[in-house]
Design a protein around this motif. Structure first.
Motif, mmCIF file in Angstrom:
data_model
loop_
_atom_site.group_PDB
_atom_site.id
_atom_site.type_symbol
_atom_site.label_atom_id
_atom_site.label_comp_id
_atom_site.label_asym_id
_atom_site.label_seq_id
_atom_site.Cartn_x
_atom_site.Cartn_y
_atom_site.Cartn_z
ATOM 1 N N ARG A 160 0.985 -1.243 -0.057
ATOM 2 C CA ARG A 160 -0.129 -0.051 -0.127
ATOM 3 C C ARG A 160 0.933 1.369 0.149
ATOM 4 N N GLU A 161 1.906 1.415 0.584
ATOM 5 C CA GLU A 161 2.499 2.381 0.835
ATOM 6 C C GLU A 161 3.379 2.607 -0.397
ATOM 7 N N GLU A 162 4.048 1.608 -0.908
ATOM 8 C CA GLU A 162 4.695 1.488 -2.381
ATOM 9 C C GLU A 162 3.819 2.188 -3.295
ATOM 10 N N LEU A 163 2.566 1.810 -3.444
ATOM 11 C CA LEU A 163 1.681 2.161 -4.296
ATOM 12 C C LEU A 163 1.476 3.673 -4.094
ATOM 13 N N ALA A 164 1.244 4.088 -2.978
ATOM 14 C CA ALA A 164 0.991 5.472 -2.680
ATOM 15 C C ALA A 164 2.045 6.206 -2.946
ATOM 16 N N ASP A 165 3.453 5.759 -2.896
ATOM 17 C CA ASP A 165 4.612 6.630 -3.250
ATOM 18 C C ASP A 165 4.637 6.663 -4.689
ATOM 19 N N ALA A 166 4.361 5.590 -5.555
ATOM 20 C CA ALA A 166 4.398 5.742 -6.834
ATOM 21 C C ALA A 166 3.362 6.572 -7.289
ATOM 22 N N ILE A 167 2.079 6.380 -6.941
ATOM 23 C CA ILE A 167 1.176 7.369 -7.390
ATOM 24 C C ILE A 167 1.478 8.937 -7.065
ATOM 25 N N GLY A 168 2.056 9.134 -6.002
ATOM 26 C CA GLY A 168 2.470 10.393 -5.536
ATOM 27 C C GLY A 168 3.660 11.218 -6.500
ATOM 28 N N ALA A 169 4.579 10.151 -6.725
ATOM 29 C CA ALA A 169 5.642 10.395 -7.694
ATOM 30 C C ALA A 169 5.232 10.891 -9.056
ATOM 31 N N ALA A 170 4.477 10.127 -9.574
ATOM 32 C CA ALA A 170 3.740 9.930 -11.086
ATOM 33 C C ALA A 170 2.927 11.279 -11.034
ATOM 34 N N LEU A 171 2.061 11.380 -10.263
ATOM 35 C CA LEU A 171 0.985 12.422 -10.401
ATOM 36 C C LEU A 171 1.465 13.639 -9.527
ATOM 37 N N SER A 172 2.713 13.946 -9.252
ATOM 38 C CA SER A 172 3.044 15.155 -8.577
ATOM 39 C C SER A 172 2.944 16.383 -9.270
ATOM 40 N N LEU A 173 3.249 17.576 -8.624
ATOM 41 C CA LEU A 173 3.294 18.867 -9.567
ATOM 42 C C LEU A 173 4.175 18.741 -10.212
ATOM 43 N N ASP A 174 5.592 18.339 -9.674
ATOM 44 C CA ASP A 174 6.843 18.484 -10.378
ATOM 45 C C ASP A 174 6.511 17.644 -11.549
ATOM 46 N N ALA A 175 5.855 16.781 -11.599
ATOM 47 C CA ALA A 175 5.698 15.742 -12.759
ATOM 48 C C ALA A 175 4.800 16.533 -13.920
ATOM 49 N N TRP A 176 3.911 17.404 -13.399
ATOM 50 C CA TRP A 176 2.765 17.812 -14.099
ATOM 51 C C TRP A 176 3.946 19.260 -14.778
ATOM 52 N N ILE A 177 4.652 19.861 -14.077
ATOM 53 C CA ILE A 177 5.330 20.877 -14.616
ATOM 54 C C ILE A 177 6.283 20.177 -15.909
ATOM 55 N N VAL A 178 6.670 19.178 -15.706
ATOM 56 C CA VAL A 178 7.587 18.544 -16.754
ATOM 57 C C VAL A 178 6.762 18.392 -17.914
ATOM 58 N N LEU A 179 5.431 17.821 -17.855
ATOM 59 C CA LEU A 179 4.594 17.598 -19.058
ATOM 60 C C LEU A 179 4.140 18.856 -19.682
ATOM 61 N N ARG A 180 3.750 19.653 -18.712
ATOM 62 C CA ARG A 180 3.272 20.989 -19.331
ATOM 63 C C ARG A 180 4.105 22.026 -19.744
ATOM 64 N N ARG A 181 5.265 22.092 -19.160
ATOM 65 C CA ARG A 181 6.195 23.367 -19.351
ATOM 66 C C ARG A 181 7.545 22.855 -20.232
ATOM 67 N N ARG A 182 7.974 21.486 -19.639
ATOM 68 C CA ARG A 182 9.151 21.176 -20.475
ATOM 69 C C ARG A 182 8.904 20.416 -21.713
ATOM 70 N N ASP A 183 7.709 19.668 -21.747
ATOM 71 C CA ASP A 183 7.427 18.790 -22.845
ATOM 72 C C ASP A 183 6.363 19.559 -23.810
ATOM 73 N N GLY A 184 5.719 20.677 -23.073
ATOM 74 C CA GLY A 184 4.965 21.435 -23.940
ATOM 75 C C GLY A 184 3.646 20.664 -24.330
ATOM 76 N N LEU A 185 3.232 19.692 -23.540
ATOM 77 C CA LEU A 185 1.947 18.993 -23.989
ATOM 78 C C LEU A 185 0.947 19.727 -23.681
ATOM 79 N N SER A 186 -0.329 19.628 -24.237
ATOM 80 C CA SER A 186 -1.669 20.275 -24.054
ATOM 81 C C SER A 186 -2.363 19.808 -23.042
ATOM 82 N N LEU A 187 -3.156 20.391 -22.386
ATOM 83 C CA LEU A 187 -3.908 19.950 -21.124
ATOM 84 C C LEU A 187 -4.439 18.456 -21.310
ATOM 85 N N GLU A 188 -5.017 18.163 -22.600
ATOM 86 C CA GLU A 188 -5.571 17.222 -22.944
ATOM 87 C C GLU A 188 -4.725 15.773 -22.895
#
Length: 219
Positions: free
Chosen positions: A169-197
């Protein structure tokens, strides 16, 4: 020599003087509050427009106040930034998380959209906070936000977490927290330039895969 009596104000005179003092004090307080509001509003607008932490000089110019006035309300730029960050966070409505009783696919969709909506609003603030990343107040608030999102993850996916061991449970929560983090979102939206969709689609696929692998079933 003629003696002149000095009469101290009494009764109505004392009340009038007290009233005048209160009016002057209230006026100063209102002006101070308005100046502080203008400073915060100016800084928020500049962060939203540039994703850069504004300078005191820049804020003063935008707010149409003196630099001295800014320092009268905030003893340094870090204090100003922390106050602005709290103000922006208060303005952002945290989306309601879906019920754990809903179908898994619907919960994944709702969680991804909720996180994306929230993070898209605070990306400029997070990027601007880069130079203050080690400030104790910012560290504390960031950790609090991560903990809140982690708890939301446990609640939304309670049926899936219930099938796992404590460590899993802890490992899954850690994985979700890392994958769906604010920093990860910045990478997708700012660094990679992906659209919201497109960024939402990436997160949807990621969360689905994480849950499927951890629970051992097709999500």
């Amino acid at each position: 020599m003629t003696d002149v009596a000095v009469v101290a104000p009494r009764g109505d005179a004392v009340a009038a003087e007290a009233g005048n003092t209160m009016v002057r004090t209230d006026g100063r307080n209102r002006r101070a509050a308005e100046t502080r509001r203008k400073i915060i509003a100016a800084a928020k607008a500049m962060i939203a427009e540039t994703s850069v932490a504004p300078t005191v000089v820049g804020v003063a110019k935008r707010a149409d106040v003196s630099v001295r006035s800014v320092f009268q309300h905030f003893h340094d730029v870090e204090s100003l930034f922390v106050t602005v960050m709290d103000s922006i966070r208060a303005d952002v409505a945290v989306p309601e998380m879906p019920s754990a009783s809903r179908p898994l696919e619907a919960r994944i969709e709702d969680v991804v959209k909720a996180f994306a909506e929230l993070f898209d609003k605070v990306v400029p603030l997070r990027v601007a906070a880069g130079q203050f990343v080690d400030h104790p107040a910012l560290t504390e608030r960031s950790q609090q936000a991560r903990n809140e999102l982690r708890e939301a993850t446990f609640e939304v996916f309670a049926p899936e977490f219930a099938t796992l061991t404590e460590q899993a449970r802890e490992e899954l929560a850690d994985a979700i927290g890392a994958a769906l983090s604010l920093d990860a979102w910045i990478v997708l939206r700012r660094r990679d330039g992906l659209s919201l969709e497109r960024a939402v689609a990436v997160w949807r696929l990621t969360l689905t895969a994480l849950l499927a692998q951890a629970v051992g079933q097709k999500a």
